[in-house]
Scaffold this active site. Structure first.
Site, mmCIF file in Angstrom:
data_model
loop_
_atom_site.group_PDB
_atom_site.id
_atom_site.type_symbol
_atom_site.label_atom_id
_atom_site.label_comp_id
_atom_site.label_asym_id
_atom_site.label_seq_id
_atom_site.Cartn_x
_atom_site.Cartn_y
_atom_site.Cartn_z
ATOM 1 N N HIS A 204 9.545 0.008 9.209
ATOM 2 C CA HIS A 204 8.510 -1.032 9.212
ATOM 3 C C HIS A 204 8.659 -1.979 8.012
ATOM 4 O O HIS A 204 9.128 -3.103 8.149
ATOM 5 C CB HIS A 204 7.117 -0.401 9.208
ATOM 6 C CG HIS A 204 6.798 0.365 10.462
ATOM 7 N ND1 HIS A 204 6.856 -0.192 11.708
ATOM 8 C CD2 HIS A 204 6.419 1.651 10.649
ATOM 9 C CE1 HIS A 204 6.525 0.710 12.618
ATOM 10 N NE2 HIS A 204 6.250 1.837 11.996
ATOM 11 N N ASP B 165 0.836 -1.204 0.000
ATOM 12 C CA ASP B 165 0.000 0.000 0.000
ATOM 13 C C ASP B 165 0.875 1.260 0.000
ATOM 14 O O ASP B 165 0.828 2.044 0.937
ATOM 15 C CB ASP B 165 -0.961 0.000 1.208
ATOM 16 C CG ASP B 165 -0.246 0.010 2.552
ATOM 17 O OD1 ASP B 165 0.916 -0.471 2.644
ATOM 18 O OD2 ASP B 165 -0.831 0.518 3.530
#
Ligand code: BDR
Ligand code: CA
Length: 314
Positions: A243, A11
């Site tokens: 992340h 995303d």
């Protein structure tokens, strides 16, 4: 050594962008396709970003399939624009991509691609909400037997959340999908906040990134400038966590991480805790492990590995 075949569900997203450019550059990997999902921005935007990143990496051979616009069963939450900007890339304008996403949507595309691969040859790397993977499992459960494994950036088993007090953003964005993916009979590894929050990319590393001077590193620097400012504004932290790139680095160098097999349930009922990943540390026979969880990481070697790969980017 034959490169590992890899399909990335993503995303993009500023930190997705870093992971994608590094994956497309890694000699150990053969990225076969990207599938897009909502999360950091709406799917129309994450798809444009995926196409633009593939072009920036001069890898137009990598097809992009547009995926789910929202979670399986609940209304979509607001996208994470405070951290990623309205365009998902920290307001850095890459211009419209020249290519287009393929006509086929992500879930049927995943099924077709996975079933076309020899068993055990393809790895999935999931960097966003797990909606596309869950939908693909519903269409064709046998995909679980064909992929080698699934590496997921998501969850937090021994830490507070980041998108809410209890939940990490990717599992909170679609808790039902996450549970389906965790419970499917394929090996899943979670690279969650337990490890990703152990690394902080600070102004010092940003200055180093800016000095590299390549087109890709200059773009990553500009986008992550926005990200770092957002961390300062919203979290009072003088740096950002790594992340999505940590999930990629787990794939490339698993020895940097300590993992535990655990049974993880994704909270789906409480209005406060939904998306929380609750691990059963009792190793109860009634609940055998459904995932392997990264519980610790060697943060300094990880940062060195990250910088080594960033320095390779053109
Ligand atoms: C995850 O959520 C997204 O905002 C990031 O791209 C990452 O995948 C971190 O919780
Ligand atoms: Ca992401």
């Amino acid at each position: 050594m034959t490169p590992q075949r890899l399909l990335i569900d993503t995303d993009p997203g500023i930190d997705d962008a870093m992971a994608l450019l590094l994956a497309l550059d890694a000699p150990e990997l053969a990225v076969v396709a990207l599938t897009t999902v909502f999360g950091n921005a709406p799917t129309a935007t994450t798809t444009q970003n995926a196409l633009a990143l593939v072009e920036m990496a001069m890898r137009r051979d990598v097809v992009v399939a547009r995926g789910a616009e929202g979670p399986l069963v609940r209304p979509a939450l607001e996208s994470a624009w405070q951290f990623h900007g309205r365009n998902g890339l920290g307001e850095v304008d890459l211009g419209p991509p020249r290519g287009e996403a393929i006509a086929q949507r992500a879930a049927p595309f995943l099924v077709e691609r996975i079933m076309a691969e020899a068993a055990g040859r393809l790895v999935l790397l999931a960097l966003g909400p797990l909606t596309n993977l869950a939908l693909a499992l519903r269409i064709e459960p046998r995909i679980a037997e064909r992929v080698a494994r699934v590496v997921v950036m998501g969850g937090a088993v021994n830490r507070a959340g980041n998108a809410s007090a209890a939940a990490e953003a990717n599992t909170r964005n679609d808790p039902e999908a996450a549970q389906i993916v965790f419970d499917a009979p394929w090996p899943v590894t979670l690279v969650g906040l337990d490890v990703t929050q152990q690394t902080l990319f600070t102004d010092e590393q940003m200055a180093w990134l800016a000095a590299l001077g390549g087109a890709q590193s200059t773009f990553l620097h500009a986008a992550h400038r926005y990200y770092l400012d957002a961390y300062r504004r919203n979290k009072a932290l003088d740096g950002f966590h790594i992340h999505d790139a940590s999930a990629l680095l787990y794939l490339l160098d698993p020895d940097l991480f300590v993992t535990r097999p655990l049974h993880v349930e994704v909270e789906r009922h409480s209005p406060i805790h939904f998306g929380m990943t609750v691990a059963d540390w009792r190793y109860s026979p009634a609940q055998p492990p459904n995932v392997e969880v990264c519980v610790d990481v060697q943060a300094e070697p990880l940062m060195r590995a990250l910088k080594k790969r960033l320095a390779r980017l053109k």
